[in-house]
Motif scaffolding. Structure first.
Motif, PDB file in Angstrom:
ATOM      1  N   ALA A  36      -2.773 -13.106   3.294  1.00 39.45           N
ATOM      2  CA  ALA A  36      -2.161 -12.036   2.501  1.00 39.45           C
ATOM      3  C   ALA A  36      -2.965 -11.934   1.209  1.00 39.45           C
ATOM      4  O   ALA A  36      -3.616 -12.891   0.793  1.00 39.45           O
ATOM      5  N   THR A  37      -2.926 -10.742   0.628  1.00 36.61           N
ATOM      6  CA  THR A  37      -3.669 -10.551  -0.620  1.00 36.61           C
ATOM      7  C   THR A  37      -2.681 -10.239  -1.736  1.00 36.61           C
ATOM      8  O   THR A  37      -1.825  -9.358  -1.582  1.00 36.61           O
ATOM      9  N   LEU A  38      -2.790 -10.975  -2.833  1.00 36.57           N
ATOM     10  CA  LEU A  38      -1.991 -10.699  -4.024  1.00 36.57           C
ATOM     11  C   LEU A  38      -2.863  -9.937  -5.004  1.00 36.57           C
ATOM     12  O   LEU A  38      -4.038 -10.268  -5.189  1.00 36.57           O
ATOM     13  N   THR A  39      -2.286  -8.902  -5.613  1.00 36.89           N
ATOM     14  CA  THR A  39      -3.074  -8.139  -6.586  1.00 36.89           C
ATOM     15  C   THR A  39      -2.169  -7.551  -7.665  1.00 36.89           C
ATOM     16  O   THR A  39      -0.984  -7.278  -7.417  1.00 36.89           O
ATOM     17  N   SER A  40      -2.743  -7.360  -8.824  1.00 31.54           N
ATOM     18  CA  SER A  40      -2.020  -6.669  -9.899  1.00 31.54           C
ATOM     19  C   SER A  40      -2.572  -5.250 -10.060  1.00 31.54           C
ATOM     20  O   SER A  40      -2.156  -4.502 -10.941  1.00 31.54           O
ATOM     21  N   GLY A  41      -3.486  -4.899  -9.181  1.00 33.45           N
ATOM     22  CA  GLY A  41      -4.078  -3.552  -9.217  1.00 33.45           C
ATOM     23  C   GLY A  41      -3.564  -2.704  -8.058  1.00 33.45           C
ATOM     24  O   GLY A  41      -2.720  -3.133  -7.262  1.00 33.45           O
ATOM     25  N   SER A  42      -4.109  -1.501  -7.951  1.00 32.82           N
ATOM     26  CA  SER A  42      -3.641  -0.579  -6.910  1.00 32.82           C
ATOM     27  C   SER A  42      -4.275  -0.915  -5.556  1.00 32.82           C
ATOM     28  O   SER A  42      -5.327  -1.562  -5.478  1.00 32.82           O
ATOM     29  N   ILE A  43      -3.601  -0.464  -4.516  1.00 27.83           N
ATOM     30  CA  ILE A  43      -4.107  -0.638  -3.149  1.00 27.83           C
ATOM     31  C   ILE A  43      -4.217   0.763  -2.552  1.00 27.83           C
ATOM     32  O   ILE A  43      -3.260   1.540  -2.600  1.00 27.83           O
ATOM     33  N   THR A  44      -5.400   1.074  -2.027  1.00 27.90           N
ATOM     34  CA  THR A  44      -5.597   2.409  -1.443  1.00 27.90           C
ATOM     35  C   THR A  44      -6.126   2.263  -0.022  1.00 27.90           C
ATOM     36  O   THR A  44      -7.004   1.439   0.243  1.00 27.90           O
ATOM     37  N   PHE A  45      -5.561   3.075   0.845  1.00 22.51           N
ATOM     38  CA  PHE A  45      -5.965   2.997   2.254  1.00 22.51           C
ATOM     39  C   PHE A  45      -5.956   4.404   2.846  1.00 22.51           C
ATOM     40  O   PHE A  45      -4.969   5.127   2.756  1.00 22.51           O
ATOM     41  N   ASN A  46      -7.083   4.769   3.436  1.00 15.92           N
ATOM     42  CA  ASN A  46      -7.183   6.066   4.119  1.00 15.92           C
ATOM     43  C   ASN A  46      -7.012   5.871   5.622  1.00 15.92           C
ATOM     44  O   ASN A  46      -7.580   4.953   6.207  1.00 15.92           O
ATOM     45  N   PHE A  47      -6.245   6.748   6.218  1.00  9.02           N
ATOM     46  CA  PHE A  47      -6.067   6.683   7.681  1.00  9.02           C
ATOM     47  C   PHE A  47      -5.779   8.085   8.211  1.00  9.02           C
ATOM     48  O   PHE A  47      -5.370   8.976   7.464  1.00  9.02           O
ATOM     49  N   THR A  48      -6.026   8.245   9.485  1.00 13.38           N
ATOM     50  CA  THR A  48      -5.663   9.501  10.153  1.00 13.38           C
ATOM     51  C   THR A  48      -4.638   9.163  11.219  1.00 13.38           C
ATOM     52  O   THR A  48      -4.927   8.422  12.155  1.00 13.38           O
ATOM     53  N   GLY A  49      -3.439   9.648  11.044  1.00  9.12           N
ATOM     54  CA  GLY A  49      -2.384   9.323  11.995  1.00  9.12           C
ATOM     55  C   GLY A  49      -1.075   9.967  11.623  1.00  9.12           C
ATOM     56  O   GLY A  49      -1.002  10.776  10.697  1.00  9.12           O
ATOM     57  N   VAL A  50      -0.042   9.591  12.361  1.00  9.97           N
ATOM     58  CA  VAL A  50       1.263  10.245  12.223  1.00  9.97           C
ATOM     59  C   VAL A  50       2.326   9.336  11.595  1.00  9.97           C
ATOM     60  O   VAL A  50       3.452   9.787  11.369  1.00  9.97           O
ATOM     61  N   ALA A  51       1.947   8.065  11.336  1.00 13.64           N
ATOM     62  CA  ALA A  51       2.922   7.161  10.719  1.00 13.64           C
ATOM     63  C   ALA A  51       2.197   5.982  10.093  1.00 13.64           C
ATOM     64  O   ALA A  51       1.067   5.678  10.475  1.00 13.64           O
ATOM     65  N   TYR A  52       2.843   5.347   9.118  1.00 17.68           N
ATOM     66  CA  TYR A  52       2.301   4.085   8.609  1.00 17.68           C
ATOM     67  C   TYR A  52       3.448   3.108   8.379  1.00 17.68           C
ATOM     68  O   TYR A  52       4.591   3.495   8.168  1.00 17.68           O
ATOM     69  N   TYR A  53       3.115   1.836   8.462  1.00 16.29           N
ATOM     70  CA  TYR A  53       4.072   0.765   8.213  1.00 16.29           C
ATOM     71  C   TYR A  53       3.336  -0.259   7.352  1.00 16.29           C
ATOM     72  O   TYR A  53       2.332  -0.818   7.789  1.00 16.29           O
ATOM     73  N   ALA A  54       3.799  -0.443   6.129  1.00 14.60           N
ATOM     74  CA  ALA A  54       3.133  -1.383   5.226  1.00 14.60           C
ATOM     75  C   ALA A  54       3.962  -2.650   5.135  1.00 14.60           C
ATOM     76  O   ALA A  54       5.156  -2.597   4.862  1.00 14.60           O
ATOM     77  N   SER A  55       3.315  -3.764   5.414  1.00 13.33           N
ATOM     78  CA  SER A  55       3.994  -5.045   5.289  1.00 13.33           C
ATOM     79  C   SER A  55       3.607  -5.643   3.941  1.00 13.33           C
ATOM     80  O   SER A  55       2.530  -6.217   3.798  1.00 13.33           O
ATOM     81  N   LEU A  56       4.481  -5.435   2.968  1.00  9.80           N
ATOM     82  CA  LEU A  56       4.126  -5.877   1.614  1.00  9.80           C
ATOM     83  C   LEU A  56       5.378  -6.255   0.818  1.00  9.80           C
ATOM     84  O   LEU A  56       6.502  -5.903   1.187  1.00  9.80           O
ATOM     85  N   GLU A  57       5.127  -6.988  -0.232  1.00  6.31           N
ATOM     86  CA  GLU A  57       6.175  -7.335  -1.183  1.00  6.31           C
ATOM     87  C   GLU A  57       5.718  -6.918  -2.561  1.00  6.31           C
ATOM     88  O   GLU A  57       4.519  -6.998  -2.885  1.00  6.31           O
ATOM     89  N   VAL A  58       6.655  -6.468  -3.362  1.00 12.91           N
ATOM     90  CA  VAL A  58       6.335  -6.101  -4.744  1.00 12.91           C
ATOM     91  C   VAL A  58       7.235  -6.913  -5.655  1.00 12.91           C
ATOM     92  O   VAL A  58       8.444  -6.995  -5.429  1.00 12.91           O
TER      93      VAL A  58
END
Ligand SMILES: *[C@@H]1O[C@H](CO)[C@@H](O)[C@H](O)[C@H]1NC(C)=O
Ligand SMILES: *[C@@H]1O[C@H](CO)[C@@H](O)[C@H](O)[C@H]1NC(C)=O
Ligand SMILES: *[C@@H]1O[C@H](CO)[C@@H](O)[C@H](O)[C@H]1NC(C)=O
Ligand SMILES: *[C@@H]1O[C@H](CO)[C@@H](O)[C@H](O)[C@H]1NC(C)=O
Length: 215
Positions: free
Chosen positions: A57-79
């Protein structure tokens, strides 16, 4: 017209396959905008990394950006803190959590998107200090179904054959109806003829009675 009807039938057979693509937090496709720290088997952040996808897993205090082409996304993350979940520049959710949960299992997701390129970004607030922990991103790609192209062609051919058979049968029935009609017409013409002949014959007999001496 028949050809466009077959084309329409073919279109009805073309379907898309939905396929989930899992992207690990270590993927170069995920762009981290700030400092990051990687939790993995070498540098575990917890006693165990077994529950994490690809054991990282990656911990960060900055932004996370992800480009994708599709109809849905599921992000497994904690804030831990305050962060915006943004899709294509629009804020979808504002997270505000003060207590960390035990495991990174929550999916922050959205389905029913148009099948076009999307930009997902998770943007933490600077104040209070916010830490995001990302395990994985999943997006649902919508791929054209190659098998159903074969299905479409087969379906189209079957539909075409069925259509031709239908037209043939319709033509045969029409001809049969015409034949029957003509036969009936002939029959009634014959009947009319017989009737007229009989009437004439009867009239002739009557005439004969009335004119007994003519012969
Ligand atoms: C993709 O993954 C999500 C989350 O695990 C699941 O809910 C969804 O049904 C999956 N979709 C497909 C097409 O497998
Ligand atoms: C798992 O993580 C390693 C780096 O720790 C990376 O090289 C590998 O590509 C990752 N596997 C997947 C399936 O993302
Ligand atoms: C994601 O897509 C946007 C819009 O197309 C583009 O401006 C941006 O550079 C891309 N970012 C990454 C990390 O590929
Ligand atoms: C986050 O929640 C805390 C209380 O739980 C509240 O004091 C704070 O104003 C919230 N921050 C934002 C940006 O909503």
């Amino acid at each position: 017209m028949h050809r466009s009807f077959i084309a329409l039938l073919c279109l009805g057979f073309v379907r898309a396959i939905l396929q989930n693509v899992t992207v690990d937090d270590t993927s170069p496709d995920i762009v981290y905008g700030g400092r990051k720290f990687q939790c993995n088997t070498a540098t575990p952040c917890d006693e165990s990394t077994d529950e994490l996808f690809n054991q990282s897993a990656t911990l960060t205090s900055g932004s996370i950006t992800f480009n994708f082409t599709g109809v849905a996304y599921y992000a497994s993350l904690e804030v831990l803190g305050v962060a915006d979940i943004m899709l294509d520049g629009e804020v979808l959710a504002a997270l505000n959590t003060t207590t960390p949960s035990d495991t990174i299992t929550d999916y922050i997701f959205k389905t029913g998107l148009n099948n076009i390129p999307h930009t997902l970004s998770i943007v933490p607030a600077a104040n209070p200090l916010t830490i995001i922990g990302l395990d994985q991103l999943i997006y649902t790609a919508s791929l054209p179904d190659k098998k159903s192209h074969v299905g479409a062609i087969v379906g189209g051919v079957i539909a075409g054959v069925a259509l031709i058979l239908g037209l043939l049968l319709a033509a045969l029935f029409a001809r049969r109806r015409k034949l029957i009609l003509r036969r009936n017409q002939r029959k009634s013409a014959v009947l009319r003829g017989i009737t007229v002949a009989r009437q004439n014959h009867a009239a002739g007999e009557e005439d004969a009675k009335e004119l007994p001496t003519s012969s």
